[in-house]
Design a protein around this motif. Structure first.
Motif, PDB file in Angstrom:
ATOM      1  N   VAL A 177       0.809  -1.225   0.000  1.00  0.00           N
ATOM      2  CA  VAL A 177       0.000   0.000   0.000  1.00  0.00           C
ATOM      3  C   VAL A 177       0.841   1.274   0.000  1.00  0.00           C
ATOM      4  CG1 VAL A 177      -2.010  -1.148   1.029  1.00  0.00           C
ATOM      5  CG2 VAL A 177      -0.350  -0.001   2.523  1.00  0.00           C
ATOM      6  N   ARG A 178       2.145   1.142  -0.311  1.00  0.00           N
ATOM      7  CA  ARG A 178       2.981   2.336  -0.401  1.00  0.00           C
ATOM      8  C   ARG A 178       2.576   3.139  -1.634  1.00  0.00           C
ATOM      9  NH1 ARG A 178       8.741   0.242  -0.952  1.00  0.00           N
ATOM     10  NH2 ARG A 178       7.629  -1.393  -2.078  1.00  0.00           N
ATOM     11  N   ARG A 179       2.876   4.427  -1.606  1.00  0.00           N
ATOM     12  CA  ARG A 179       2.584   5.299  -2.750  1.00  0.00           C
ATOM     13  C   ARG A 179       3.866   6.001  -3.165  1.00  0.00           C
ATOM     14  NH1 ARG A 179      -1.557  10.336  -2.675  1.00  0.00           N
ATOM     15  NH2 ARG A 179       0.153  11.191  -1.508  1.00  0.00           N
ATOM     16  N   THR A 180       4.110   7.165  -2.654  1.00  0.00           N
ATOM     17  CA  THR A 180       5.262   7.943  -3.106  1.00  0.00           C
ATOM     18  C   THR A 180       6.575   7.459  -2.518  1.00  0.00           C
ATOM     19  OG1 THR A 180       4.885   9.542  -1.341  1.00  0.00           O
ATOM     20  CG2 THR A 180       3.909  10.028  -3.492  1.00  0.00           C
ATOM     21  N   ASP A 181       6.548   6.561  -1.567  1.00  0.00           N
ATOM     22  CA  ASP A 181       7.801   6.083  -0.989  1.00  0.00           C
ATOM     23  C   ASP A 181       8.339   4.838  -1.691  1.00  0.00           C
ATOM     24  OD1 ASP A 181       5.492   4.996   0.198  1.00  0.00           O
ATOM     25  OD2 ASP A 181       6.533   4.452   2.023  1.00  0.00           O
ATOM     26  N   ILE A 182       7.842   4.562  -2.899  1.00  0.00           N
ATOM     27  CA  ILE A 182       8.421   3.488  -3.716  1.00  0.00           C
ATOM     28  C   ILE A 182       9.388   4.138  -4.710  1.00  0.00           C
ATOM     29  CG2 ILE A 182       7.991   1.528  -5.225  1.00  0.00           C
ATOM     30  CD1 ILE A 182       5.181   1.404  -4.204  1.00  0.00           C
ATOM     31  N   GLU A 183      10.438   4.691  -4.164  1.00  0.00           N
ATOM     32  CA  GLU A 183      11.473   5.332  -4.968  1.00  0.00           C
ATOM     33  C   GLU A 183      12.811   4.895  -4.410  1.00  0.00           C
ATOM     34  OE1 GLU A 183      10.631   9.510  -4.584  1.00  0.00           O
ATOM     35  OE2 GLU A 183       8.877   9.394  -5.868  1.00  0.00           O
ATOM     36  N   ALA A 184      13.852   5.049  -5.204  1.00  0.00           N
ATOM     37  CA  ALA A 184      15.188   4.670  -4.758  1.00  0.00           C
ATOM     38  C   ALA A 184      15.471   5.321  -3.412  1.00  0.00           C
ATOM     39  CB  ALA A 184      16.216   5.085  -5.795  1.00  0.00           C
ATOM     40  N   PRO A 185      16.024   4.632  -2.484  1.00  0.00           N
ATOM     41  CA  PRO A 185      16.575   3.283  -2.596  1.00  0.00           C
ATOM     42  C   PRO A 185      15.554   2.176  -2.303  1.00  0.00           C
ATOM     43  CG  PRO A 185      17.104   4.151  -0.438  1.00  0.00           C
ATOM     44  CD  PRO A 185      16.326   5.226  -1.164  1.00  0.00           C
ATOM     45  N   ASN A 186      14.299   2.517  -2.066  1.00  0.00           N
ATOM     46  CA  ASN A 186      13.267   1.518  -1.740  1.00  0.00           C
ATOM     47  C   ASN A 186      12.386   1.175  -2.932  1.00  0.00           C
ATOM     48  OD1 ASN A 186      14.083   1.547   1.020  1.00  0.00           O
ATOM     49  ND2 ASN A 186      12.973   3.458   1.272  1.00  0.00           N
ATOM     50  N   ASP A 187      12.959   1.122  -4.114  1.00  0.00           N
ATOM     51  CA  ASP A 187      12.192   0.904  -5.337  1.00  0.00           C
ATOM     52  C   ASP A 187      12.102  -0.585  -5.678  1.00  0.00           C
ATOM     53  OD1 ASP A 187      14.901   0.777  -5.870  1.00  0.00           O
ATOM     54  OD2 ASP A 187      14.736   1.700  -7.844  1.00  0.00           O
ATOM     55  N   TYR A 188      11.485  -1.333  -4.785  1.00  0.00           N
ATOM     56  CA  TYR A 188      11.346  -2.765  -4.990  1.00  0.00           C
ATOM     57  C   TYR A 188      10.029  -3.259  -4.399  1.00  0.00           C
ATOM     58  CZ  TYR A 188      13.671  -2.094  -0.496  1.00  0.00           C
ATOM     59  OH  TYR A 188      14.034  -1.629   0.742  1.00  0.00           O
ATOM     60  N   PHE A 189       9.645  -4.456  -4.865  1.00  0.00           N
ATOM     61  CA  PHE A 189       8.421  -5.118  -4.423  1.00  0.00           C
ATOM     62  C   PHE A 189       8.743  -6.539  -4.010  1.00  0.00           C
ATOM     63  CE2 PHE A 189       6.607  -1.909  -7.184  1.00  0.00           C
ATOM     64  CZ  PHE A 189       5.428  -1.574  -6.548  1.00  0.00           C
ATOM     65  N   ILE A 190       7.853  -7.122  -3.247  1.00  0.00           N
ATOM     66  CA  ILE A 190       7.899  -8.548  -2.958  1.00  0.00           C
ATOM     67  C   ILE A 190       7.295  -9.246  -4.172  1.00  0.00           C
ATOM     68  CG2 ILE A 190       6.969 -10.361  -1.465  1.00  0.00           C
ATOM     69  CD1 ILE A 190       6.986  -8.233   0.815  1.00  0.00           C
ATOM     70  N   PRO A 191       7.889 -10.345  -4.634  1.00  0.00           N
ATOM     71  CA  PRO A 191       7.314 -11.058  -5.783  1.00  0.00           C
ATOM     72  C   PRO A 191       5.835 -11.382  -5.560  1.00  0.00           C
ATOM     73  CG  PRO A 191       9.444 -11.977  -5.224  1.00  0.00           C
ATOM     74  CD  PRO A 191       9.100 -10.995  -4.133  1.00  0.00           C
ATOM     75  N   SER A 192       5.058 -11.280  -6.595  1.00  0.00           N
ATOM     76  CA  SER A 192       3.610 -11.530  -6.604  1.00  0.00           C
ATOM     77  C   SER A 192       2.798 -10.436  -5.917  1.00  0.00           C
ATOM     78  CB  SER A 192       3.248 -12.889  -5.976  1.00  0.00           C
ATOM     79  OG  SER A 192       3.873 -13.938  -6.667  1.00  0.00           O
ATOM     80  N   ALA A 193       3.445  -9.346  -5.483  1.00  0.00           N
ATOM     81  CA  ALA A 193       2.713  -8.258  -4.826  1.00  0.00           C
ATOM     82  C   ALA A 193       2.023  -7.365  -5.848  1.00  0.00           C
ATOM     83  CB  ALA A 193       3.670  -7.414  -3.983  1.00  0.00           C
ATOM     84  N   VAL A 194       0.928  -6.766  -5.419  1.00  0.00           N
ATOM     85  CA  VAL A 194       0.260  -5.730  -6.204  1.00  0.00           C
ATOM     86  C   VAL A 194       0.341  -4.439  -5.398  1.00  0.00           C
ATOM     87  CG1 VAL A 194      -1.305  -7.296  -7.431  1.00  0.00           C
ATOM     88  CG2 VAL A 194      -2.031  -6.278  -5.274  1.00  0.00           C
ATOM     89  N   ASN A 195       0.404  -3.322  -6.088  1.00  0.00           N
ATOM     90  CA  ASN A 195       0.475  -2.031  -5.411  1.00  0.00           C
ATOM     91  C   ASN A 195      -0.884  -1.356  -5.468  1.00  0.00           C
ATOM     92  OD1 ASN A 195       1.366   1.215  -5.995  1.00  0.00           O
ATOM     93  ND2 ASN A 195       2.033   0.214  -4.143  1.00  0.00           N
ATOM     94  N   LEU A 196      -1.493  -1.149  -4.311  1.00  0.00           N
ATOM     95  CA  LEU A 196      -2.769  -0.454  -4.174  1.00  0.00           C
ATOM     96  C   LEU A 196      -2.556   0.608  -3.097  1.00  0.00           C
ATOM     97  CD1 LEU A 196      -5.099  -3.600  -4.075  1.00  0.00           C
ATOM     98  CD2 LEU A 196      -4.673  -2.113  -6.038  1.00  0.00           C
ATOM     99  N   ALA A 197      -2.321   1.822  -3.502  1.00  0.00           N
ATOM    100  CA  ALA A 197      -1.949   2.891  -2.565  1.00  0.00           C
ATOM    101  C   ALA A 197      -2.980   3.071  -1.455  1.00  0.00           C
ATOM    102  CB  ALA A 197      -1.756   4.202  -3.320  1.00  0.00           C
ATOM    103  N   ALA A 198      -2.483   3.212  -0.248  1.00  0.00           N
ATOM    104  CA  ALA A 198      -3.350   3.383   0.928  1.00  0.00           C
ATOM    105  C   ALA A 198      -4.274   4.582   0.786  1.00  0.00           C
ATOM    106  CB  ALA A 198      -2.494   3.541   2.187  1.00  0.00           C
ATOM    107  N   GLN A 199      -3.767   5.647   0.175  1.00  0.00           N
ATOM    108  CA  GLN A 199      -4.515   6.899   0.090  1.00  0.00           C
ATOM    109  C   GLN A 199      -5.797   6.766  -0.728  1.00  0.00           C
ATOM    110  OE1 GLN A 199      -1.283   6.421  -0.151  1.00  0.00           O
ATOM    111  NE2 GLN A 199      -0.362   7.764   1.361  1.00  0.00           N
ATOM    112  N   THR A 200      -5.909   5.740  -1.568  1.00  0.00           N
ATOM    113  CA  THR A 200      -7.129   5.515  -2.348  1.00  0.00           C
ATOM    114  C   THR A 200      -7.746   4.142  -2.086  1.00  0.00           C
ATOM    115  OG1 THR A 200      -5.792   4.761  -4.228  1.00  0.00           O
ATOM    116  CG2 THR A 200      -6.470   7.088  -4.219  1.00  0.00           C
ATOM    117  N   PHE A 201      -7.162   3.389  -1.180  1.00  0.00           N
ATOM    118  CA  PHE A 201      -7.624   2.022  -0.955  1.00  0.00           C
ATOM    119  C   PHE A 201      -9.070   1.960  -0.486  1.00  0.00           C
ATOM    120  CE2 PHE A 201      -8.219  -1.855   1.493  1.00  0.00           C
ATOM    121  CZ  PHE A 201      -7.843  -2.799   0.549  1.00  0.00           C
TER     122      PHE A 201
END
Length: 169
Positions: free
Chosen positions: A72-96
């Protein structure tokens, strides 16, 4: 009037950025206008999620069918944290919460819906609770919300060096 402006200007010139920021009114949180969740979904350890991924490699479980990770991350998916767990989907908390009625038909078919944010101390648990609240209101027992303990930071710290444990953007 001029002396008041001059005094204010002198005070601002002497103030640190932290002091100025502390004096400004705080904007409302992103979730202030949304209902407070009632549920308290259980935690899932990073080791338990790792076991799911191992079982997926062995053909015993399937991500997206038996379980799914919701980042549920949004703007904090940027370097150096620009990665996901395999099979994850991104659904931002701010609109969840607003999109939950459209997400429900898809997510409710998956037995374990595992939520996380950076550290799973705010957004991840809040979104998991909203999802569990909706499941409870519909008396749905075929799906359940969980919170990844420690979030992506804990996952990356322990498994970041492992082949295939992180998907880089």
């Amino acid at each position: 009037m001029t002396s008041t402006l001059q005094t204010a200007s002198n005070l601002l010139a002497k103030a640190t950025t932290t002091e100025v920021a502390a004096a400004l009114p705080k904007p409302p949180s992103w979730f202030a206008h949304l209902p407070s969740p009632v549920s308290k979904p259980a935690g899932l350890s990073i080791d338990e999620l790792h076991a799911f991924l191992e079982k997926e490699k062995a053909g015993q479980l399937k991500g997206g069918v038996d379980w799914i990770v919701v980042d549920v991350r949004r703007t904090d998916i940027e370097a150096p944290n620009d990665y996901f767990i395999p099979s994850a989907v991104n659904l931002a908390a701010q609109t969840f919460y607003q999109t939950l009625p459209a997400l429900y038909p898809m997510l409710s078919k998956i037995p374990l819906v595992i939520f996380h944010c950076s550290s799973s101390a705010g957004r991840g648990p809040r979104c998991a609770a909203w999802y569990q609240d909706l499941l409870d209101s519909k008396k749905e027992t075929g799906s359940k919300a969980l919170v990844l303990t420690g979030g992506i930071k804990a996952w990356a710290e322990k498994y970041g060096g492992e082949e295939g444990a992180l998907v880089r953007l």
